[in-house]
Write an enzyme that holds these catalytic residues in place. Structure first.
Site, PDB file in Angstrom:
ATOM      1  N   HIS A 205     -15.478  10.934  49.045  1.00  0.00           N
ATOM      2  CA  HIS A 205     -16.172   9.652  49.200  1.00  0.00           C
ATOM      3  C   HIS A 205     -16.925   9.312  47.919  1.00  0.00           C
TER       4      HIS A 205
ATOM      5  N   ASP B 196      -7.062 -13.327  24.628  1.00  0.00           N
ATOM      6  CA  ASP B 196      -6.781 -12.189  25.509  1.00  0.00           C
ATOM      7  C   ASP B 196      -7.694 -11.049  25.077  1.00  0.00           C
TER       8      ASP B 196
ATOM      9  N   TRP C  84     -19.558  15.336  44.607  1.00  0.00           N
ATOM     10  CA  TRP C  84     -19.045  14.599  43.445  1.00  0.00           C
ATOM     11  C   TRP C  84     -19.690  15.107  42.174  1.00  0.00           C
TER      12      TRP C  84
ATOM     13  N   SER D 150      -8.820   6.725  30.797  1.00  0.00           N
ATOM     14  CA  SER D 150      -8.718   5.317  31.174  1.00  0.00           C
ATOM     15  C   SER D 150     -10.001   4.569  30.830  1.00  0.00           C
ATOM     16  N   SER D 151     -11.133   5.151  31.185  1.00  0.00           N
ATOM     17  CA  SER D 151     -12.401   4.474  30.906  1.00  0.00           C
ATOM     18  C   SER D 151     -12.631   4.317  29.417  1.00  0.00           C
TER      19      SER D 151
ATOM     20  N   HIS E 136     -26.153  10.706  34.391  1.00  0.00           N
ATOM     21  CA  HIS E 136     -27.183   9.685  34.453  1.00  0.00           C
ATOM     22  C   HIS E 136     -26.757   8.380  33.794  1.00  0.00           C
TER      23      HIS E 136
ATOM     24  N   GLU F 286     -23.981   7.342  33.565  1.00  0.00           N
ATOM     25  CA  GLU F 286     -22.980   6.819  34.487  1.00  0.00           C
ATOM     26  C   GLU F 286     -23.599   5.861  35.513  1.00  0.00           C
TER      27      GLU F 286
ATOM     28  N   TYR G  67     -26.061   3.963  35.152  1.00  0.00           N
ATOM     29  CA  TYR G  67     -26.335   2.675  34.503  1.00  0.00           C
ATOM     30  C   TYR G  67     -25.051   1.975  34.124  1.00  0.00           C
TER      31      TYR G  67
ATOM     32  N   SER H 299     -27.096 -12.127  36.425  1.00  0.00           N
ATOM     33  CA  SER H 299     -27.675 -13.002  35.400  1.00  0.00           C
ATOM     34  C   SER H 299     -26.828 -14.246  35.169  1.00  0.00           C
TER      35      SER H 299
ATOM     36  N   HIS I 135     -33.717  14.656  35.249  1.00  0.00           N
ATOM     37  CA  HIS I 135     -34.467  14.320  36.464  1.00  0.00           C
ATOM     38  C   HIS I 135     -33.662  14.612  37.727  1.00  0.00           C
ATOM     39  N   HIS I 136     -32.379  14.934  37.553  1.00  0.00           N
ATOM     40  CA  HIS I 136     -31.596  15.381  38.710  1.00  0.00           C
ATOM     41  C   HIS I 136     -31.746  16.883  38.914  1.00  0.00           C
TER      42      HIS I 136
ATOM     43  N   THR J 108     -36.416  -2.321  33.335  1.00  0.00           N
ATOM     44  CA  THR J 108     -35.798  -2.817  34.562  1.00  0.00           C
ATOM     45  C   THR J 108     -36.703  -3.856  35.213  1.00  0.00           C
TER      46      THR J 108
ATOM     47  N   LYS K  65     -36.284  -7.178  33.713  1.00  0.00           N
ATOM     48  CA  LYS K  65     -35.128  -7.905  34.230  1.00  0.00           C
ATOM     49  C   LYS K  65     -35.450  -8.571  35.560  1.00  0.00           C
TER      50      LYS K  65
ATOM     51  N   ARG L 109     -29.125  16.702  52.413  1.00  0.00           N
ATOM     52  CA  ARG L 109     -27.864  15.981  52.336  1.00  0.00           C
ATOM     53  C   ARG L 109     -26.698  16.962  52.368  1.00  0.00           C
TER      54      ARG L 109
HETATM   55  C1  HEA Z   1     -20.832   3.068  44.742  1.00  0.00           C
HETATM   56  C2  HEA Z   1     -20.719   4.074  45.415  1.00  0.00           C
HETATM   57  C3  HEA Z   1     -20.847   4.223  46.913  1.00  0.00           C
HETATM   58  C4  HEA Z   1     -20.618   3.330  47.936  1.00  0.00           C
HETATM   59  C5  HEA Z   1     -20.159   1.907  47.836  1.00  0.00           C
HETATM   60  C6  HEA Z   1     -20.899   4.037  49.154  1.00  0.00           C
HETATM   61  C7  HEA Z   1     -20.783   3.471  50.424  1.00  0.00           C
HETATM   62  C8  HEA Z   1     -21.138   4.121  51.601  1.00  0.00           C
HETATM   63  N1  HEA Z   1     -21.623   5.406  51.712  1.00  0.00           N
HETATM   64 FE1  HEA Z   1     -21.835   6.724  50.193  1.00  0.00          FE
HETATM   65  N2  HEA Z   1     -22.077   8.050  48.671  1.00  0.00           N
HETATM   66  C9  HEA Z   1     -21.868   7.819  47.346  1.00  0.00           C
HETATM   67  C10 HEA Z   1     -21.535   6.600  46.785  1.00  0.00           C
HETATM   68  C11 HEA Z   1     -21.243   5.458  47.504  1.00  0.00           C
HETATM   69  N3  HEA Z   1     -21.286   5.323  48.865  1.00  0.00           N
HETATM   70  C12 HEA Z   1     -22.067   9.009  46.579  1.00  0.00           C
HETATM   71  C13 HEA Z   1     -21.936   9.156  45.072  1.00  0.00           C
HETATM   72  C14 HEA Z   1     -22.406   9.997  47.509  1.00  0.00           C
HETATM   73  C15 HEA Z   1     -22.746  11.452  47.214  1.00  0.00           C
HETATM   74  C16 HEA Z   1     -21.566  12.308  47.447  1.00  0.00           C
HETATM   75  C17 HEA Z   1     -21.944  13.737  47.329  1.00  0.00           C
HETATM   76  O1  HEA Z   1     -22.906  14.169  47.965  1.00  0.00           O
HETATM   77  O2  HEA Z   1     -21.276  14.433  46.559  1.00  0.00           O
HETATM   78  C18 HEA Z   1     -22.418   9.365  48.816  1.00  0.00           C
HETATM   79  C19 HEA Z   1     -22.739  10.023  49.993  1.00  0.00           C
HETATM   80  C20 HEA Z   1     -22.833   9.405  51.227  1.00  0.00           C
HETATM   81  C21 HEA Z   1     -23.394  10.011  52.394  1.00  0.00           C
HETATM   82  C22 HEA Z   1     -23.996  11.390  52.451  1.00  0.00           C
HETATM   83  C23 HEA Z   1     -22.983  12.397  52.759  1.00  0.00           C
HETATM   84  C24 HEA Z   1     -23.564  13.763  52.765  1.00  0.00           C
HETATM   85  O3  HEA Z   1     -24.543  14.009  52.070  1.00  0.00           O
HETATM   86  O4  HEA Z   1     -22.973  14.591  53.441  1.00  0.00           O
HETATM   87  C25 HEA Z   1     -23.295   9.101  53.411  1.00  0.00           C
HETATM   88  C26 HEA Z   1     -23.764   9.327  54.776  1.00  0.00           C
HETATM   89  O5  HEA Z   1     -24.092   8.461  55.461  1.00  0.00           O
HETATM   90  C27 HEA Z   1     -22.688   7.924  52.864  1.00  0.00           C
HETATM   91  C28 HEA Z   1     -22.411   6.767  53.577  1.00  0.00           C
HETATM   92  C29 HEA Z   1     -21.881   5.613  53.023  1.00  0.00           C
HETATM   93  C30 HEA Z   1     -21.546   4.440  53.795  1.00  0.00           C
HETATM   94  C31 HEA Z   1     -21.691   4.290  55.276  1.00  0.00           C
HETATM   95  C32 HEA Z   1     -21.066   3.518  52.900  1.00  0.00           C
HETATM   96  C33 HEA Z   1     -20.587   2.137  53.232  1.00  0.00           C
HETATM   97  O6  HEA Z   1     -21.232   1.218  52.408  1.00  0.00           O
HETATM   98  C34 HEA Z   1     -19.104   2.024  53.102  1.00  0.00           C
HETATM   99  C35 HEA Z   1     -18.668   0.686  53.619  1.00  0.00           C
HETATM  100  C36 HEA Z   1     -17.223   0.379  53.396  1.00  0.00           C
HETATM  101  C37 HEA Z   1     -16.271   0.548  54.300  1.00  0.00           C
HETATM  102  C38 HEA Z   1     -16.544   1.171  55.587  1.00  0.00           C
HETATM  103  C39 HEA Z   1     -14.880   0.160  54.015  1.00  0.00           C
HETATM  104  C40 HEA Z   1     -14.410  -0.814  55.043  1.00  0.00           C
HETATM  105  C41 HEA Z   1     -13.080  -0.427  55.520  1.00  0.00           C
HETATM  106  C42 HEA Z   1     -12.802  -0.166  56.771  1.00  0.00           C
HETATM  107  C43 HEA Z   1     -13.810  -0.186  57.854  1.00  0.00           C
HETATM  108  C44 HEA Z   1     -11.422   0.178  57.110  1.00  0.00           C
HETATM  109  C45 HEA Z   1     -11.354   1.573  57.512  1.00  0.00           C
HETATM  110  C46 HEA Z   1      -9.975   1.894  57.830  1.00  0.00           C
HETATM  111  C47 HEA Z   1      -9.590   2.407  58.967  1.00  0.00           C
HETATM  112  C48 HEA Z   1     -10.555   2.721  60.052  1.00  0.00           C
HETATM  113  C49 HEA Z   1      -8.155   2.677  59.167  1.00  0.00           C
HETATM  114  N4  HEA Z   1     -22.417   8.132  51.535  1.00  0.00           N
HETATM  115  C1  HEA Z   2     -26.611   2.302  40.257  1.00  0.00           C
HETATM  116  C2  HEA Z   2     -27.046   3.456  40.223  1.00  0.00           C
HETATM  117  C3  HEA Z   2     -28.465   3.904  40.040  1.00  0.00           C
HETATM  118  C4  HEA Z   2     -29.560   3.273  39.489  1.00  0.00           C
HETATM  119  C5  HEA Z   2     -29.649   1.900  38.872  1.00  0.00           C
HETATM  120  C6  HEA Z   2     -30.652   4.198  39.595  1.00  0.00           C
HETATM  121  C7  HEA Z   2     -31.935   3.924  39.130  1.00  0.00           C
HETATM  122  C8  HEA Z   2     -32.951   4.864  39.063  1.00  0.00           C
HETATM  123  N1  HEA Z   2     -32.900   6.145  39.559  1.00  0.00           N
HETATM  124 FE1  HEA Z   2     -31.349   6.975  40.582  1.00  0.00          FE
HETATM  125  N2  HEA Z   2     -29.734   7.905  41.343  1.00  0.00           N
HETATM  126  C9  HEA Z   2     -28.476   7.385  41.480  1.00  0.00           C
HETATM  127  C10 HEA Z   2     -28.084   6.121  41.101  1.00  0.00           C
HETATM  128  C11 HEA Z   2     -28.908   5.198  40.480  1.00  0.00           C
HETATM  129  N3  HEA Z   2     -30.228   5.360  40.211  1.00  0.00           N
HETATM  130  C12 HEA Z   2     -27.587   8.330  42.089  1.00  0.00           C
HETATM  131  C13 HEA Z   2     -26.122   8.125  42.394  1.00  0.00           C
HETATM  132  C14 HEA Z   2     -28.340   9.468  42.341  1.00  0.00           C
HETATM  133  C15 HEA Z   2     -27.932  10.753  43.045  1.00  0.00           C
HETATM  134  C16 HEA Z   2     -26.881  11.531  42.376  1.00  0.00           C
HETATM  135  C17 HEA Z   2     -26.537  12.734  43.207  1.00  0.00           C
HETATM  136  O1  HEA Z   2     -27.322  13.693  43.193  1.00  0.00           O
HETATM  137  O2  HEA Z   2     -25.490  12.700  43.889  1.00  0.00           O
HETATM  138  C18 HEA Z   2     -29.676   9.174  41.836  1.00  0.00           C
HETATM  139  C19 HEA Z   2     -30.717  10.089  41.871  1.00  0.00           C
HETATM  140  C20 HEA Z   2     -31.919   9.900  41.220  1.00  0.00           C
HETATM  141  C21 HEA Z   2     -32.851  10.944  40.973  1.00  0.00           C
HETATM  142  C22 HEA Z   2     -32.685  12.414  41.355  1.00  0.00           C
HETATM  143  C23 HEA Z   2     -33.151  12.660  42.727  1.00  0.00           C
HETATM  144  C24 HEA Z   2     -32.865  14.029  43.181  1.00  0.00           C
HETATM  145  O3  HEA Z   2     -31.697  14.410  43.286  1.00  0.00           O
HETATM  146  O4  HEA Z   2     -33.834  14.741  43.463  1.00  0.00           O
HETATM  147  C25 HEA Z   2     -33.920  10.367  40.322  1.00  0.00           C
HETATM  148  C26 HEA Z   2     -35.127  11.108  39.880  1.00  0.00           C
HETATM  149  O5  HEA Z   2     -35.805  10.735  39.039  1.00  0.00           O
HETATM  150  C27 HEA Z   2     -33.607   8.973  40.145  1.00  0.00           C
HETATM  151  C28 HEA Z   2     -34.426   8.042  39.510  1.00  0.00           C
HETATM  152  C29 HEA Z   2     -34.073   6.726  39.241  1.00  0.00           C
HETATM  153  C30 HEA Z   2     -34.942   5.796  38.526  1.00  0.00           C
HETATM  154  C31 HEA Z   2     -36.315   6.051  38.040  1.00  0.00           C
HETATM  155  C32 HEA Z   2     -34.220   4.632  38.420  1.00  0.00           C
HETATM  156  C33 HEA Z   2     -34.674   3.384  37.713  1.00  0.00           C
HETATM  157  O6  HEA Z   2     -33.676   2.860  36.892  1.00  0.00           O
HETATM  158  C34 HEA Z   2     -35.135   2.319  38.684  1.00  0.00           C
HETATM  159  C35 HEA Z   2     -35.895   1.245  37.980  1.00  0.00           C
HETATM  160  C36 HEA Z   2     -36.217   0.050  38.832  1.00  0.00           C
HETATM  161  C37 HEA Z   2     -37.407  -0.250  39.392  1.00  0.00           C
HETATM  162  C38 HEA Z   2     -38.582   0.654  39.238  1.00  0.00           C
HETATM  163  C39 HEA Z   2     -37.598  -1.468  40.217  1.00  0.00           C
HETATM  164  C40 HEA Z   2     -37.892  -2.742  39.488  1.00  0.00           C
HETATM  165  C41 HEA Z   2     -39.078  -2.678  38.623  1.00  0.00           C
HETATM  166  C42 HEA Z   2     -40.190  -3.454  38.775  1.00  0.00           C
HETATM  167  C43 HEA Z   2     -40.298  -4.475  39.821  1.00  0.00           C
HETATM  168  C44 HEA Z   2     -41.232  -3.282  37.737  1.00  0.00           C
HETATM  169  C45 HEA Z   2     -42.549  -2.764  38.191  1.00  0.00           C
HETATM  170  C46 HEA Z   2     -42.477  -1.455  38.807  1.00  0.00           C
HETATM  171  C47 HEA Z   2     -43.292  -0.430  38.588  1.00  0.00           C
HETATM  172  C48 HEA Z   2     -44.164  -0.297  37.423  1.00  0.00           C
HETATM  173  C49 HEA Z   2     -43.325   0.668  39.579  1.00  0.00           C
HETATM  174  N4  HEA Z   2     -32.378   8.715  40.700  1.00  0.00           N
HETATM  175 CU   LIG Z   3     -30.319   9.672  37.074  1.00  0.00          CU
END
Ligand code: HEA
Ligand code: HEA
Ligand SMILES: [Cu+2]
Ligand code: CUA
Lengths: 526, 370, 326
Positions: free
Chosen positions: A70, A99, A135, A163-164, A247, A249, A251, A262, A296-297, A322, A325, A444
């Protein structure tokens, strides 16, 4: 080479052999949507198993495969390609280029994706099962203790990386080299800017990921000890390398989404983007900071305290650009003339929910507090707020916004609005309670949980089904539009829309800007 | 529209909190736990305030500046002054957050002057606790999940501490600075007890340190928080904090029991005794991988296995030394001779493997030496 | 070749190739290669039930197909260039493409250099008991002392049956000898130093070739490019000798713990890149000798290869410094 205004070839070879940025963009978009359904399907399996305590549907080992796939499919298959598709369609049209700079390589970057995912998905049927190490594939669970299918996983990651990288090089070359006369950097639409910066991030970090999986491959098959203390390596080293990629990634995922929003908010506010220059600088600062916050992870891996402090301060700092923005978007709306078509609704949904996710991100960045949050559902809630309500909402907004331009037909506005509201509500029912269970102590990546988490998990699962179903509505709406939507022929589909892509005919012809247009007005002004 | 935005989650929130679900972080029982909790609440409220302020502006704009009310768009699009303001102000807020965060972090890292050291080793999927003792008389044991398969597979009602119960909890004295030395034997695990606010990754080959001082007697439960393979969700942590006196008594009893066990190893046990104990061992240590009916799963099938029904020494070697590079681990470090003999006997006679072989603790000792 | 990107005149049309099967063919080749390679690796490591294995054939077929496709791809590009389809702006795209490709390669090597830095500066000393979590040394790896190159792997400090206790993927046997210069007197017999000299001079010779083509002197260009390719070959030969020495004489293998791992990873990937760079230069040489390609103003194929060559050279300088000397 031949005629200037010829249309596309016909048959499958049109798609297989195409070098046209619009065709390639279309393929990227459809492919990513298919991956979104697949990844969503895996999520549905997860949510169904977590519907109530106890093991019902799947075995724990399979559950982990679902979680892993997933995450991988959503991040690498759904979100990233969808924005690359958008870039392909829009960047040449936005900067007045005929293009992409390197059209054949563009085709190649796309075509290696589907087989790579086929290979990744096929691991489900291999002996020992699919990768089940998350993942983030931490060693040694992903090396010494991995199923044999890990080899194919590694190669799939290599291919996705290639690819990327090719896709990004193409975007960089296009933006730097193909802008129409007068289209200076500071006149480029925000979407182009955010993608340019994203492309730099990609070229910088994808090779590092390739290095990480290569070291895994060596540890697994050739007896090296990069990630094994017994030979003098360190499992935590893997995490450092992974997150040096991982990380930035996140962004990579969100910056193009910022770009989309925007474009859309000014259009439906009928008012130029507020603080264009500061938006550019903020995006660049976010990208820059993203390279120095990775650990921070890893607050709980036992880093020296100086390291913890450094990474904590650096991470907190990201809130500043952020915030700039967010404030700029709101100032753009301020005293505009707002209307709420579907793209605008999704953009506002993005704005509210992304900010909420950003706030939880800020909470996570506080190292001592993260000791309690880390690897709980609080983190899951955080990243779905930024990735689903952030990236996916903005992508959805983008599709509604540009779809009429792409196919010359209008989507059903009422269905779009329904889609938005079901998504918005379903999304919050799914992920808001995850904050609670996370804080209350639910880890989790577990297939079964203690009884005190039962109510919120059930609620979350119900929300997930609602949200999932609403995506089918979206699919239907898009197909119905393409097949039988009401025709539009105005160049400017939206009265507030600005930019070169709205100066070409609707639907956008197969080739646009074979002669570069002359740009004089700054982007985003009337 | 504004009302709906905020109204829906709130209503849902209210209806569910009525059912007494915990929605917030546990303040914990330790000083550090309380500090972290306060830090968490502080930051959360700051975020809430900023959020409310920011979105109040937005919703006002959505309400007042809409086209349908005939609002004309202004064309302003720049102001260096406000840009500077909203860069500087958040920066100052962040500094205000960083100060308490830093001091709490330093506190967490202050591992010095511990009065008791416990070595915690993560195994797939159980914890091993070893009390490091100057005299070398270390107490050590494994802590296994005791929730029965029937509860997990929904054929029996789930108990109160479903998935959060173990056969032997970690016992620590109250009001004592206990230092945890955390490591792992196979993959990365993470040892977490929310109420003690201790979470540290267990990295194979490295040792991480953490500490606690529990003021209050009680049972504190947590879980492994790093994905560590199939049964990551079934690897609870239970800490029993008792008064220092009780702790002394417990230690003495534990040492006594260890001696008694080594005595037992010299005896000859009956087939029934061996089978009964073997079943118990099998159901805590082996069942996860080899299945309740010996049908296999992560591990090979035991029922009908040629290894199990064949030569005893090979069977013994696999169980004692494990199979390198697979999930089958070396159990000689985890089970004593009686338990090893019992589980061997059990495997050779249960699930239709009616070999009739009886393995005595003495045989096992012999094998170990030979 | 030189054109200003932001002032494209609009008179020259940007050449957008018509549809092309190259990408799909390359995809097939790439996919067969990795699939075959994956099968082969898995058979090697996990063993396979049936002996009749086809994985090697899949891999070979994939690689051959892939290389043939790339060849025809480059040939197409060359033809287009000769046909005059590539305007200055198109060339600029190739320039940017090559530049950012090299940048991505730099980041790839950065991952390995970062690894080296991390294990030497942090992980190694930690295993030996330095730093905040210093207890691991006496509890897990009694008496392990960290030197570079390590004279012993942590596993060997435990020894015997216990060596398998902590997660690992094999036996890590420390090497007998390091690859650093043994003693200062025998420096002239130390291969890496000669390799450094050779590679640095090859950078110079390729530069001379560049100035030659800029001056329109084809004979000189061919000569110096030939010398460069020759130097590259010598380098690779010496590198092979170095590996032989390491593997057979010094007992330094991939299994030699982290020293062997980083040594072979860095030098191995570098060697592979040298081979690629050499092939690229060789192709340019053949083009020039056989087909009289390249003029003073249009020689991008050569120029890109020479950039790549300089990059490979710079990597070696870092490698020499961090792997061999420090
Ligand atoms: C951009 C990335 C993205 C997106 C879009 C989503 C979307 C969703 N995620 Fe995901 N999620 C991750 C990125 C994302 N996730 C990542 C990175 C993890 C961590 C993995 C890890 O721990 O390693 C995670 C982990 C994660 C967990 C934790 C799992 C765990 O820790 O064990 C859960 C649990 O609720 C969850 C739920 C969902 C749900 C309900 C959606 C929903 O928004 C999805 C909605 C979309 C659909 C449902 C598709 C619609 C299609 C159908 C309904 C047709 C289905 C077909 C048939 C039935 C034939 N996600
Ligand atoms: C689109 C993806 C995305 C984005 C944009 C962010 C944005 C941020 N993330 Fe997140 N993050 C993830 C995707 C993302 N993260 C994913 C996938 C994981 C889990 C990965 C995994 O373990 O599987 C994760 C996990 C994660 C962790 C690790 C948690 C843990 O495993 O224990 C942390 C810790 O610092 C963190 C921090 C932040 C911070 C500080 C921002 C900042 O960029 C947010 C900044 C924005 C704001 C703060 C709001 C707007 C600001 C204002 C309105 C200004 C005024 C505000 C103040 C002065 C407070 N993120
Ligand atoms: Cu991060
Ligand atoms: Cu042990 Cu998760």
């Amino acid at each position: 080479m031949g005629d200037h205004h010829h249309g596309p070839a016909t048959g499958v070879t049109r798609w297989l052999f195409t070098t046209n940025h619009k065709d390639i963009g279309t393929m990227y978009l459809w492919f990513s949507f298919a991956m979104f359904l697949l990844g969503g399907f895996f999520a549905m399996v997860i949510r169904a198993e977590l519907f109530q305590p106890g093991m019902q549907l799947v075995e724990p080992a399979f559950f982990n495969q679902m979680t892993t796939l997933h995450g991988l499919v959503m991040v690498f298959g759904a979100i990233m390609p969808s924005f690359v598709g958008l870039a392909n369609w829009l960047i040449p049209m936005m900067i007045g280029a005929p293009d992409m700079a390197l059209p054949r390589m563009n085709n190649w970057s796309f075509w290696i994706l589907p087989p790579a995912f086929l290979m990744l998905a096929s691991t489900l049927f291999m002996e020992g099962g699919a990768p089940a190490f998350g993942w983030t594939f931490y060693a040694p669970l992903s090396t010494t203790y991995a199923p044999p299918s890990v080899t194919f996983f590694i190669f799939a990651i290599h291919i996705l990386g290639v690819s990327s990288i090719m896709g990004s090089i193409n975007i960089i070359a296009t933006v730097m080299n193909m802008r129409a006369p007068g289209m200076t950097y500071m006149k480029m639409p925000m979407f182009v800017w955010t993608w340019l910066i994203t492309a730099f991030l990609l070229v910088a970090v994808m090779p590092v990921l390739a290095g990480a999986v290569t070291m895994m491959l060596m540890d697994i098959h050739f007896g090296t000890s990069f990630f094994s203390a017994a030979g003098g390596g360190d499992p935590v080293l893997f995490q450092h390398i992974f997150w040096f990629f991982g990380h930035p990634e996140v962004y990579i995922i969100i910056l193009p989404a910022f770009g989309v929003v925007s474009q859309i908010i000014p259009a439906f506010s009928r008012k130029p983007l507020f603080g264009y220059a500061s938006m550019v600088y903020a995006t660049a600062s976010i990208a820059f900071l993203s390279f120095v916050v990775w650990a921070h992870h890893m607050y709980t891996v036992g880093m020296p305290v100086a390291g913890e402090l450094f990474f904590m301060y650096a991470t907190m700092l990201i809130a500043v650009p952020t915030g700039v923005k967010v404030f700029n978007w709101i100032s753009t709306m301020w005293r505009g003339s707002l209307s709420f078509e579907t793209p605008m609704l999704f953009s506002i949904g993005f704005l509210v929910l992304f900010t909420l996710g950003g706030f939880t991100g800020l909470m996570l960045s506080i190292a001592p507090a993260d000791f309690q949050y880390h690897d709980t559902y609080f983190v899951v809630a955080h990243f779905h707020y930024v990735m689903v309500a952030g990236a996916v909402f903005s992508m959805t907004a983008a599709v509604y916004y540009w779809l009429p331009k792409w196919c010359g037909r209008m989507y059903s506005e009422s269905m779009g609005k329904i889609h938005f509201w079901i998504s918005f509500i379903g999304f919050n029912i799914t992920f808001f309670p995850q904050h609670f269970v996370g804080l209350a102590g639910m880890p989790r990546r577990i297939p079964d949980y203690a009884l005190q988490f039962a109510d919120f998990n059930m609620m979350s699962s119900i929300g997930a089904f609602i949200y999932g179903a609403s995506q089918l509505l979206f699919l239907y709406n898009v197909i119905a539009t393409i097949v039988s939507g009401e025709r539009v022929s105005d160049e400017k589909v939206w009265d507030g829309a600005e930019g070169l892509e709205w100066t070409v005919p609707t639907p956008a012809p197969y080739h646009t800007f074979e002669e570069p247009p002359l740009v004089s007005k700054p982007a985003g002004t009337f | 529209m504004g009302r709906i935005f905020s109204g829906v989650p709130l209503a849902l929130f209210a209806s569910f909190t009525a059912a007494q679900n915990q929605v917030n972080m546990s303040p914990g029982v330790t000083e550090i736990g309380a500090d972290i909790f306060e830090l968490h609440m502080l930051i959360m409220w700051i975020c809430v305030v900023i959020g409310v302020a920011v979105f109040a502006v937005m919703f006002y704009s959505i309400y007042a500046h809409r086209k349908s009310r005939g609002h004309e768009a202004s064309q302003f699009h720049e102001s260096t002054k406000v840009e500077i303001a909203w860069t500087v102000v958040p920066f100052l807020i962040l500094i205000a957050m960083a100060v308490p965060a830093t001091s709490t972090l330093l506190e967490v890292y202050d591992n010095d002057e511990a009065e008791l050291d416990v070595l915690i080793t993560g195994h797939q999927w159980k914890w091993k606790y070893e009390y490091l003792d100057e005299t070398g008389e270390n107490i050590s044991f494994f802590s296994n999940l005791t929730t029965p398969q029937e509860e997990i597979y929904n054929t029996e009602a789930k108990g109160d501490h479903y998935l959060l119960e173990v056969d032997e909890p970690l016992v620590i004295p109250t009001n004592t600075k206990v230092r945890f030395l955390i490591t792992a034997n196979d993959v990365i695990h993470s040892w977490w007890v929310p109420e003690l606010a201790v979470k540290r990754d267990a990295i194979p080959g490295f040792i991480n340190e953490a500490w606690t001082r529990v003021p209050q007697e009680g049972i504190y439960r947590g879980q492994c928080t790093e994905l560590c393979g199939a049964y990551h969700g079934f690897m609870p942590v239970v800490v029993h904090a008792v008064s220092p006196e009780e702790f002394q008594a417990w230690q003495a009893a534990k040492r006594g029991a260890a001696q008694a066990e080594s005595q037992l190893a010299l005896q000859t046990l009956s087939a029934d005794e061996l089978m009964a104990q073997g079943k118990a061992v099998y159901e805590t240590a082996c069942v996860a991988c080899h299945g309740a009916q010996g049908e296999g799963g992560i591990g090979n099938a035991i029922a009908g296995s040629s290894v199990v029904m064949g030569d005893l020494s090979q069977h013994m070697a696999i169980v004692a030394k494990g199979v390198a590079g697979t999930a089958m681990q070396a159990f000689d470090a985890q089970l004593n001779e009686v338990e090893l003999a019992a589980v061997l006997t059990y495997q050779r006679n249960a699930f239709g493997n009616n070999t009739g072989d009886i393995v005595q603790p003495g045989d096992v000792t012999g094998m170990n030496n030979g | 070749m030189s054109s200003n990107p932001s002032t494209a005149t609009g008179h020259e049309k940007y050449y957008v190739p018509e549809s092309s099967s190259l990408a799909v063919r390359a995809t097939i080749g790439l996919l067969l290669s990795v699939f075959g390679g994956g099968l082969m690796l898995n058979e090697m490591t996990y063993g396979s039930a049936d002996d009749a294995s086809y994985s090697g054939w899949v891999l070979t077929a994939g690689l051959v197909f892939f290389i043939l496709t790339l060849t025809s791809w480059f040939r197409t590009v060359i033809k287009e260039n000769i046909a005059g389809l590539n305007s200055g702006q198109v060339n600029q795209s190739y320039v940017l493409g090559m530049f950012w490709f090299i940048f991505s390669e730099v980041m790839f090597f950065a991952a390995f250099f970062g690894t080296l830095l991390y294990v030497r500066q942090l992980a190694g000393p930690w295993l030996a008991g330095e730093g905040e979590g210093g207890r691991m040394n006496d509890l897990l790896w009694p008496g392990f002392e960290f030197t570079w190159p390590p004279s012993i792997t942590p596993q060997e400090t435990v020894g015997g049956a216990d060596a398998q206790v902590i997660a690992n993927n094999g036996d890590f046997v420390s090497q007998e000898k390091s690859m650093a210069p043994a003693d200062a007197h025998a420096w002239y017999a130390w291969l890496p130093m000669w390799n450094t000299i050779i590679l640095l001079s090859s950078s110079a010779t390729v530069h001379v070739a560049h100035t030659a083509i800029l001056a329109g002197d084809r004979a000189k260009f061919n000569r110096w490019l030939g010398i460069t390719v020759g130097l590259a070959l010598i380098f690779l030969g010496l590198q092979a000798a170095e590996y032989y020495e390491a593997y057979v004489l010094y007992g330094l293998t991939l299994n030699s713990g982290i020293y062997g791992s980083t040594f072979f990873m860095l030098t191995g990937f570098h060697g592979f890149h040298v081979a690629m760079g050499m092939t690229m230069l060789l192709i340019q040489l053949v083009r020039s000798v056989k087909n009289e390609h390249f003029t003073a103003s249009d020689h991008f194929g050569f120029e890109a290869s020479s950039w790549y060559w300089h990059f490979v050279d710079v990597v070696w300088v870092f490698l020499f410094l961090f792997v061999y000397i420090l």
